[in-house]
Write an enzyme that holds these catalytic residues in place. Structure first.
Site, mmCIF file in Angstrom:
data_model
loop_
_atom_site.group_PDB
_atom_site.id
_atom_site.type_symbol
_atom_site.label_atom_id
_atom_site.label_comp_id
_atom_site.label_asym_id
_atom_site.label_seq_id
_atom_site.Cartn_x
_atom_site.Cartn_y
_atom_site.Cartn_z
ATOM 1 N N CYS A 14 -0.226 1.555 7.236
ATOM 2 C CA CYS A 14 -0.446 1.894 6.071
ATOM 3 C C CYS A 14 -1.854 1.987 5.823
ATOM 4 C CB CYS A 14 -0.226 0.145 5.190
ATOM 5 S SG CYS A 14 0.844 -0.404 4.340
ATOM 6 N N CYS A 62 -2.282 -2.762 7.197
ATOM 7 C CA CYS A 62 -1.503 -2.909 9.109
ATOM 8 C C CYS A 62 -1.546 -1.632 9.294
ATOM 9 C CB CYS A 62 -0.045 -3.092 8.514
ATOM 10 S SG CYS A 62 0.800 -1.758 7.747
ATOM 11 N N GLU A 101 1.245 -0.563 0.020
ATOM 12 C CA GLU A 101 0.116 -0.304 -0.286
ATOM 13 C C GLU A 101 0.742 1.318 -0.110
ATOM 14 O OE1 GLU A 101 -2.131 -3.071 2.597
ATOM 15 O OE2 GLU A 101 -0.135 -2.865 2.110
#
Length: 161
Positions: free
Chosen positions: A117, A114, A83
């Site tokens: 991100c 996560c 990402e």
């Protein structure tokens, strides 16, 4: 590998019910098959020799599409998520407004971004409730949220002097 990219996403594994009355049906996050296909293709380009956890991402920023894949390093702290790789590509191209995200992993159910991100995505989302985040896997499973659902009360920089 095949994945069902037909529109009409039904969000899965959503948070539990909100206490109190609901004013009416709330539209769920939308599903963009083209964005999901790009995330699936990006996953194949991931560099994950250590964890073997390949991640591909595709984002729409300022009306343009950008891909990313995770890039691992023997010094684990230097790894970069898919990402964030996609966001960097978008920023270099001049894009600044996040509109949609698709992430592809082999996990079942598909993995959400996560925490790091989520924070980076929030940086470029003027309205996190309007940003769709879809997680998919090559087996065709899907989960979806808005960015606001993934990082409620996130640190946006508005708090800075």
């Amino acid at each position: 590998m095949t994945i069902d990219l037909t529109p009409g996403l039904t969000p899965g594994l959503t948070p539990g019910p909100t206490p109190g009355p609901t004013p009416g049906p709330t539209p769920g996050p939308t599903f963009d098959p083209a964005l999901a296909a790009r995330a699936l293709a990006a996953q194949q380009r991931a560099y994950a020799p250590y964890s073997k956890f390949r991640v591909g991402a595709a984002i729409q920023m300022s009306g343009q599409l950008f891909d990313g894949a995770n890039v691992e390093n023997a010094s684990y702290g230097l790894c970069t998520c898919a990402e964030r790789t996609a966001v960097v590509a978008a920023v270099i191209a001049g894009a600044r407004r996040l509109e949609a995200v698709a992430v592809c992993t082999d996990a079942s159910p598909p993995s959400s971004p996560c925490g790091a991100c989520r924070q980076v995505l929030l940086e470029f989302a003027p309205d996190p409730a309007a940003v769709t985040v879809v997680a998919i896997n090559p087996q065709g499973e899907r989960r979806a949220w808005t960015l606001a659902q993934l990082i409620p009360d996130g640190f946006s920089g508005r708090e800075l002097p």
